[in-house]
Design a protein around this motif. Structure first.
Motif, PDB file in Angstrom:
ATOM      1  N   ALA A 145       0.828  -1.446   0.097  1.00  0.00           N
ATOM      2  CA  ALA A 145       0.027  -0.017  -0.074  1.00  0.00           C
ATOM      3  C   ALA A 145       0.804   1.203   0.087  1.00  0.00           C
ATOM      4  N   SER A 146       2.130   1.216   0.815  1.00  0.00           N
ATOM      5  CA  SER A 146       2.654   2.372   0.955  1.00  0.00           C
ATOM      6  C   SER A 146       3.290   2.765  -0.460  1.00  0.00           C
ATOM      7  N   HIS A 147       3.889   1.484  -1.216  1.00  0.00           N
ATOM      8  CA  HIS A 147       4.459   1.481  -2.430  1.00  0.00           C
ATOM      9  C   HIS A 147       3.328   1.982  -3.412  1.00  0.00           C
ATOM     10  N   GLU A 148       2.400   1.666  -3.541  1.00  0.00           N
ATOM     11  CA  GLU A 148       1.262   2.119  -4.320  1.00  0.00           C
ATOM     12  C   GLU A 148       0.979   3.708  -4.104  1.00  0.00           C
ATOM     13  N   LEU A 149       0.796   3.984  -3.103  1.00  0.00           N
ATOM     14  CA  LEU A 149       0.485   5.293  -2.732  1.00  0.00           C
ATOM     15  C   LEU A 149       1.874   6.270  -3.004  1.00  0.00           C
ATOM     16  N   ARG A 150       2.968   5.822  -2.984  1.00  0.00           N
ATOM     17  CA  ARG A 150       3.957   6.618  -3.129  1.00  0.00           C
ATOM     18  C   ARG A 150       4.218   6.938  -4.672  1.00  0.00           C
ATOM     19  N   THR A 151       3.798   6.083  -5.475  1.00  0.00           N
ATOM     20  CA  THR A 151       3.946   6.124  -7.007  1.00  0.00           C
ATOM     21  C   THR A 151       3.256   7.360  -7.628  1.00  0.00           C
ATOM     22  N   PRO A 152       2.033   7.643  -7.233  1.00  0.00           N
ATOM     23  CA  PRO A 152       1.570   8.736  -7.823  1.00  0.00           C
ATOM     24  C   PRO A 152       2.007  10.143  -7.039  1.00  0.00           C
ATOM     25  N   LEU A 153       2.319  10.078  -5.900  1.00  0.00           N
ATOM     26  CA  LEU A 153       3.101  11.313  -5.210  1.00  0.00           C
ATOM     27  C   LEU A 153       4.412  11.427  -6.021  1.00  0.00           C
ATOM     28  N   ALA A 154       5.224  10.526  -6.399  1.00  0.00           N
ATOM     29  CA  ALA A 154       6.622  10.690  -7.017  1.00  0.00           C
ATOM     30  C   ALA A 154       6.201  11.007  -8.390  1.00  0.00           C
ATOM     31  N   ILE A 155       5.075  10.488  -9.321  1.00  0.00           N
ATOM     32  CA  ILE A 155       4.929  11.022 -10.456  1.00  0.00           C
ATOM     33  C   ILE A 155       4.575  12.707 -10.502  1.00  0.00           C
ATOM     34  N   SER A 156       3.935  13.004  -9.607  1.00  0.00           N
ATOM     35  CA  SER A 156       3.359  14.671  -9.486  1.00  0.00           C
ATOM     36  C   SER A 156       4.709  15.281  -9.101  1.00  0.00           C
ATOM     37  N   LYS A 157       5.495  14.767  -8.156  1.00  0.00           N
ATOM     38  CA  LYS A 157       6.657  15.466  -7.987  1.00  0.00           C
ATOM     39  C   LYS A 157       7.659  15.588  -9.095  1.00  0.00           C
ATOM     40  N   SER A 158       7.834  14.539  -9.930  1.00  0.00           N
ATOM     41  CA  SER A 158       8.617  14.967 -11.366  1.00  0.00           C
ATOM     42  C   SER A 158       8.014  15.821 -12.403  1.00  0.00           C
TER      43      SER A 158
END
Ligand code: ADP
Ligand code: MG
Length: 373
Positions: free
Chosen positions: A154-167
């Motif tokens: 779950a943490s990994h999945e939640l991190r993905t959209p945040l990381a994409i937004s950041k880039s």
């Protein structure tokens, strides 16, 4: 952990062993005493008829008691020592498995769930307790491991959209002259996905806690509503939906059952043939169950793959269809909701390709008294 003050079980057992032994000893000696008395006169007795006192008189009772009492006391003292000593050793041997079980419990309490008691020997009451405890530990360990995997996923999945937004934001900051519209669109899509994921996680925990009110629900109406809502999606994918079935009454949360049906039908549309696919939704009341079946055409699936699809974050054939890439929780939610409604979920690959999913819930007609929970 200290014991409460007072005698230990071992001491209590020892005392009861010794006590019983003493009681048995006293009864035995009393019996001997009564038996002896029958042959002993209570006064010195004349032996001859010529009024002369015999030389050798039989012992009178007083004398006998003097002889008997010290020996009886010695026997009782021996029994007492024997009872205490033997009882202490026996009780220790009887209680040894308990010490082992207690130690295992302490180890488990300290966080090590991999420890097992594995009590050797005959299958007696202690062995049963130890085996039951081992089974419980194994289940707990599996459960905790699953929760940990889930949290990591779950943490990994939640991190993905945040990381994409950041880039995306980083790129926009590096080049301020770029058009912002595509950026906003992509950020919006990523954000929506994150919201879906979070909502799915919340739904999962709500269904797992079974914290919902139960009401009478007709699955056929739920199926119709779902088909109607998802019609635009089906048209977009060139899929036909066929709905059939009679009144299928059960009891549960209308909202959760709608979610269950939506997940199933959405999957059936999205994971279908690229064109001219079909989805069949059928509801029906059987002898004791209310059955919902969702069936769809599609790729050939192996039974092995199908058996893993309900795991959390499991996505089957990883084709990259970014527009409908699910979060991989759809079937996990279906499974949790089914179990929360005391139902069963069966996935079968169709021989012609695609999948058939059957959800069986308890049949509850309106007149049946509702089960309290
Ligand atoms: N009706 C279906 N037909 C074929 N494959 C399916 C069907 N439903 C689910 N699957 C497969 O199971 C996987 C897991 O489904 P799900 O838990 O809903 O996750 P998601 O749809 O988000 O990928 C999907 O990725 C897909 O490969
Ligand atoms: Mg899905």
């Amino acid at each position: 952990m200290d014991r409460a003050p007072g005698p230990s079980v071992r001491l209590k057992l020892t005392l009861s062993y010794a006590g019983f032994l003493m009681l048995a000893g006293v009864l035995m000696l009393a019996a001997v005493w009564v038996f002896l008395l029958r042959y002993v006169p209570d006064r010195a007795m004349l032996i001859n008829a010529d009024d002369r006192l015999a030389n050798g008189v039989f012992p009178v009772r007083g004398v006998l008691l003097d002889v008997f009492a010290p020996r009886a006391a010695a026997v009782l003292a021996f029994l007492l020592v024997f009872g205490l000593l033997g009882g202490w050793i026996l009780a220790g041997r009887m209680l040894a498995p308990l010490t082992r079980i207690t130690n295992a419990t302490r180890t488990a309490t300290n966080g090590s769930l991999s420890h097992r008691i594995r009590l050797p020997g005959r299958k007696d009451e202690f062995r049963e307790l130890a085996d039951a405890f081992d089974t419980m530990l194994a289940r707990l360990e599996a459960h905790v491991a699953e929760q940990q995997r889930f949290a990591a996923n779950a943490s990994h999945e939640l991190r993905t959209p945040l990381a994409i937004s950041k880039s995306l934001l980083d790129a926009a900051r590096a080049d301020p002259d770029r058009a912002t519209d595509p950026l906003i669109d992509r950020l919006h899509a990523v954000n929506t996905r994150a919201i879906h994921l979070t909502e799915a996680l919340l739904l999962l925990s709500r269904a797992e806690r079974r914290s919902f009110t139960r009401e009478h629900v007709d699955l056929s109406l739920v199926a119709e509503e779902t088909a109607e809502t998802l019609l635009p999606l089906a048209e977009k994918h060139g899929v036909t939906i066929e709905t059939s079935g009679d009144i299928t009454p059960t009891v549960g949360s209308q909202a959760l059952l709608l979610q269950l049906t939506t997940n199933l039908v959405q999957n059936a549309i999205v994971h279908n043939l690229p064109e001219q696919g079909t989805v069949w939704i059928h509801t029906g009341a059987h002898a004791r169950t209310a059955v919902l079946t969702v069936e769809n055409t599609g790729e050939q699936l192996t039974p092995r793959l199908v058996s893993t699809l309900t795991e959390r974050f499991r996505r089957g054939t990883e084709r990259v269809h970014t527009d409908h890439a699910g979060v991989g929780l759809g079937l996990a939610i279906v499974k949790t909701i089914t179990h929360a409604h005391d139902g069963t979920l069966v996935l079968t690959p169709r021989s012609a390709g695609g999948l058939r999913i059957t959800v069986e819930l308890p049949l509850v007609t309106d007149t049946t008294p509702r089960r309290s929970r």
